[in-house]
Write a protein that holds these residues in place. Sequence first.
Motif, PDB file in Angstrom:
ATOM      1  N   LEU A 164       0.593  -1.141   0.689  1.00  0.00           N
ATOM      2  CA  LEU A 164      -0.336  -0.325   0.190  1.00  0.00           C
ATOM      3  C   LEU A 164       0.958   1.557  -0.450  1.00  0.00           C
ATOM      4  CD1 LEU A 164      -3.024  -0.956   2.373  1.00  0.00           C
ATOM      5  CD2 LEU A 164      -2.841  -0.567  -0.090  1.00  0.00           C
ATOM      6  N   TYR A 165       1.414   1.493   0.843  1.00  0.00           N
ATOM      7  CA  TYR A 165       2.995   2.371   1.150  1.00  0.00           C
ATOM      8  C   TYR A 165       3.689   1.872  -0.676  1.00  0.00           C
ATOM      9  CZ  TYR A 165       2.093   3.960   5.487  1.00  0.00           C
ATOM     10  OH  TYR A 165       1.816   4.430   6.708  1.00  0.00           O
ATOM     11  N   ASP A 166       4.285   1.215  -0.872  1.00  0.00           N
ATOM     12  CA  ASP A 166       4.285   1.282  -2.192  1.00  0.00           C
ATOM     13  C   ASP A 166       3.353   2.343  -4.011  1.00  0.00           C
ATOM     14  OD1 ASP A 166       6.204   1.026  -4.628  1.00  0.00           O
ATOM     15  OD2 ASP A 166       5.272  -0.627  -5.394  1.00  0.00           O
ATOM     16  N   ILE A 167       2.791   1.306  -3.232  1.00  0.00           N
ATOM     17  CA  ILE A 167       1.297   1.743  -4.554  1.00  0.00           C
ATOM     18  C   ILE A 167       0.853   4.102  -4.222  1.00  0.00           C
ATOM     19  CG2 ILE A 167      -1.347   2.552  -5.150  1.00  0.00           C
ATOM     20  CD1 ILE A 167      -1.328  -0.728  -3.902  1.00  0.00           C
ATOM     21  N   TYR A 168       0.713   4.263  -2.548  1.00  0.00           N
ATOM     22  CA  TYR A 168       0.949   5.340  -2.490  1.00  0.00           C
ATOM     23  C   TYR A 168       1.542   6.486  -2.782  1.00  0.00           C
ATOM     24  CZ  TYR A 168       0.730   9.701   0.424  1.00  0.00           C
ATOM     25  OH  TYR A 168       0.735  10.953   1.409  1.00  0.00           O
ATOM     26  N   GLN A 169       3.340   6.151  -2.996  1.00  0.00           N
ATOM     27  CA  GLN A 169       4.326   7.234  -3.792  1.00  0.00           C
ATOM     28  C   GLN A 169       3.838   7.157  -5.224  1.00  0.00           C
ATOM     29  OE1 GLN A 169       7.195   7.706  -2.019  1.00  0.00           O
ATOM     30  NE2 GLN A 169       7.208   6.960  -0.167  1.00  0.00           N
ATOM     31  N   LYS A 170       3.195   6.171  -5.474  1.00  0.00           N
ATOM     32  CA  LYS A 170       2.911   6.308  -6.740  1.00  0.00           C
ATOM     33  C   LYS A 170       2.225   7.621  -6.861  1.00  0.00           C
ATOM     34  CE  LYS A 170       3.975   1.378  -8.837  1.00  0.00           C
ATOM     35  NZ  LYS A 170       5.208   1.842  -9.559  1.00  0.00           N
ATOM     36  N   ILE A 171       0.612   7.583  -6.196  1.00  0.00           N
ATOM     37  CA  ILE A 171      -0.286   7.993  -6.896  1.00  0.00           C
ATOM     38  C   ILE A 171       0.492   9.754  -6.135  1.00  0.00           C
ATOM     39  CG2 ILE A 171      -1.841   8.919  -4.922  1.00  0.00           C
ATOM     40  CD1 ILE A 171      -2.667   6.293  -5.273  1.00  0.00           C
ATOM     41  N   LEU A 172       1.208   9.449  -5.220  1.00  0.00           N
ATOM     42  CA  LEU A 172       2.182  10.774  -5.663  1.00  0.00           C
ATOM     43  C   LEU A 172       2.973  11.505  -6.527  1.00  0.00           C
ATOM     44  CD1 LEU A 172       3.845  10.496  -1.761  1.00  0.00           C
ATOM     45  CD2 LEU A 172       2.442  12.343  -2.451  1.00  0.00           C
ATOM     46  N   VAL A 173       3.803  10.588  -6.936  1.00  0.00           N
ATOM     47  CA  VAL A 173       4.123  11.660  -8.377  1.00  0.00           C
ATOM     48  C   VAL A 173       3.277  11.105  -9.745  1.00  0.00           C
ATOM     49  CG1 VAL A 173       6.713  10.597  -7.394  1.00  0.00           C
ATOM     50  CG2 VAL A 173       5.603   9.264  -8.656  1.00  0.00           C
ATOM     51  N   ARG A 174       2.748  10.553  -9.370  1.00  0.00           N
ATOM     52  CA  ARG A 174       1.117  10.488 -10.480  1.00  0.00           C
ATOM     53  C   ARG A 174       1.663   9.682 -11.730  1.00  0.00           C
ATOM     54  NH1 ARG A 174      -0.701  16.463 -11.737  1.00  0.00           N
ATOM     55  NH2 ARG A 174      -1.570  17.721  -9.234  1.00  0.00           N
ATOM     56  N   ASP A 175       2.088   8.489 -11.086  1.00  0.00           N
ATOM     57  CA  ASP A 175       2.879   7.362 -11.694  1.00  0.00           C
ATOM     58  C   ASP A 175       1.806   6.315 -11.974  1.00  0.00           C
ATOM     59  OD1 ASP A 175       4.459   5.734 -13.906  1.00  0.00           O
ATOM     60  OD2 ASP A 175       5.466   5.075 -11.669  1.00  0.00           O
ATOM     61  N   TYR A 176       0.255   6.770 -12.908  1.00  0.00           N
ATOM     62  CA  TYR A 176      -0.203   5.666 -12.732  1.00  0.00           C
ATOM     63  C   TYR A 176      -1.323   5.379 -13.315  1.00  0.00           C
ATOM     64  CZ  TYR A 176      -3.330   8.367  -9.847  1.00  0.00           C
ATOM     65  OH  TYR A 176      -4.330  10.308  -9.118  1.00  0.00           O
ATOM     66  N   ASP A 177      -1.838   4.657 -14.197  1.00  0.00           N
ATOM     67  CA  ASP A 177      -3.274   4.980 -14.757  1.00  0.00           C
ATOM     68  C   ASP A 177      -4.490   5.040 -14.776  1.00  0.00           C
ATOM     69  OD1 ASP A 177      -4.719   5.003 -17.168  1.00  0.00           O
ATOM     70  OD2 ASP A 177      -4.204   3.101 -18.326  1.00  0.00           O
ATOM     71  N   PRO A 178      -5.231   6.290 -14.511  1.00  0.00           N
ATOM     72  CA  PRO A 178      -6.564   6.201 -13.852  1.00  0.00           C
ATOM     73  C   PRO A 178      -7.236   5.009 -14.678  1.00  0.00           C
ATOM     74  CG  PRO A 178      -5.699   8.759 -14.619  1.00  0.00           C
ATOM     75  CD  PRO A 178      -4.499   7.922 -15.210  1.00  0.00           C
ATOM     76  N   TYR A 179      -7.636   5.297 -16.049  1.00  0.00           N
ATOM     77  CA  TYR A 179      -8.150   3.747 -16.877  1.00  0.00           C
ATOM     78  C   TYR A 179      -8.325   2.342 -15.994  1.00  0.00           C
ATOM     79  CZ  TYR A 179      -8.558   8.103 -19.654  1.00  0.00           C
ATOM     80  OH  TYR A 179      -9.488   9.518 -20.260  1.00  0.00           O
ATOM     81  N   ASN A 180      -6.983   2.300 -15.386  1.00  0.00           N
ATOM     82  CA  ASN A 180      -7.080   0.989 -14.794  1.00  0.00           C
ATOM     83  C   ASN A 180      -5.993   0.940 -13.522  1.00  0.00           C
ATOM     84  OD1 ASN A 180      -7.097  -1.693 -14.861  1.00  0.00           O
ATOM     85  ND2 ASN A 180      -5.380  -2.205 -16.212  1.00  0.00           N
ATOM     86  N   LEU A 181      -6.744   1.079 -11.989  1.00  0.00           N
ATOM     87  CA  LEU A 181      -6.331   1.572 -11.400  1.00  0.00           C
ATOM     88  C   LEU A 181      -5.860   0.136 -10.972  1.00  0.00           C
ATOM     89  CD1 LEU A 181      -8.281   4.457  -9.505  1.00  0.00           C
ATOM     90  CD2 LEU A 181      -5.730   4.118 -10.681  1.00  0.00           C
ATOM     91  N   ILE A 182      -6.488  -1.151 -10.955  1.00  0.00           N
ATOM     92  CA  ILE A 182      -6.377  -2.163 -10.186  1.00  0.00           C
ATOM     93  C   ILE A 182      -4.627  -2.930 -10.503  1.00  0.00           C
ATOM     94  CG2 ILE A 182      -7.188  -3.076 -12.810  1.00  0.00           C
ATOM     95  CD1 ILE A 182      -7.792  -3.780  -8.489  1.00  0.00           C
TER      96      ILE A 182
END
Length: 498
Positions: A164-182
Amino acid sequence: MDNNDQEYMISYERENNSSYMVLRKEDFNDEDYQIKMVRLNKPSHFLKFTINEVNERKCIYYDITSKQQMSRVYEFGKMTIEDIKSIFVNISEMVRIVDSYMLDLDKVIMEPQYIYMTMVDKKLYFAYCPGKSNSDFYEKMRSLFEYIMERFDHSVDKSCIVKLYDIYQKILVRDYDPYNLIWLFREPLSRGGKPDDKPDDKPENIINKAEEINKPEEIYKERSIDNKDDRDRDVIIPTVMTETLVEDEDENRTGPSRKTIVNCISLLLIITGIISLFLKQYAVIRIGVIPSVLCIIVGVLISVFKDFFTGKEVKREKKVEIPYKIPQPKIKYSYDKDENIKPYMPQILAEAVADETMEKSAQQYDRECNKTMLLSDYVRKLKADKFSLKPLDFESVNIRVKDNSGIDIGRDSVIKVNKFPCIIGSMKEICDLCIKEPVISKMHACISVKNGEYCIEDMNSTNCTYLNESVVENHKQYTLNNGDVIRIADKSFSVEIS
């Protein structure tokens, strides 16, 4: 009405058996294309709404009937990994709908108290707010995930917390695809590799391994979407070296060391020479003056040059690996829809953050469980008011109490409530006091303690909650007194405070 409601100018109204969240907004045009698209097409994952004019001011009435605020649902229980996955899937579906209807994603309200969900299938419903937005989608997503982290059950396996904290780091730097968050829960890309065609969604198979990250120098591939030249660049990120603790090799030996033996010989020679030279009557072995002086000189020389006899001191190094969080470079990112390149930040070791969280939880537990209570405070606590509910017009056989909820049904069907907040409704998985009646909503009402007073609050029920035959408004707390009568739909209780 809380501060957030005042910020958005939101209130709640009820009309017949329907409940509405009312938004007063000045800077919007009801003839706007996007407003018409949402209002007329009623897309999934969005609250249905109508626009009415009240006191020459246009208001948006969102239909929230038979739905619960997400913040209220998880206020009384902890989130699990499956709950977070369900939330992410719902958000991705909402994002796809926004794109298909050509709406503005930044105008979707993402605060937990304004996201509604159905209790059966945990489907989320969002409010589309016209006008200017104070923050973009990514900033709202960061705030939402921080709310999720606060309510996540940290007593689960440590690997889940690390993920979860690894995911949080990705969200902080906006390194994710909103279309496929899973995809945030799937295995990360291996160095120079590609994701598996059929990745496993099990949490135990998607956790980053610390030993693959915590190395002196690791090379991570930058990922881009369409730029092939950027894909081949390497970024070297040096990590903090491990701390080295040094201790003597002889400290853990069971027998005497060579240094100890040499010291004993030196001391024995010096004592023998002194006794033979000055205290002859106590000498065991009598020797002459010259041998006595030689014994003293040899003993002193051995003591001074003992390293020559014992050899070079051997040290043993003990390495202790201490994980550190790698600071993120301060780079400005842009995520407009027209841009093709999306930078990829390397995996960040989150074990240090997880350890800190566990340590804080342990410290909080010690403060709560090991604190000292004055005798006067203990006596005052024993004399605290007791809260009970007495059914007036129906049998207690319809009432079920949640296990280990701190609620007991005593003689004469009196319900003794010792746990607050106490949720009353028909859904046994969530409610502390379950009333299995079709007229009772799944989460109907809540009894809580505020500033030392007992209060009742309606949880957006279908058939209303009444206090002394007056309707209790949605999400508003009313003070309870001894002798008051509360009615849950058509089931009445008498309040007893003693």
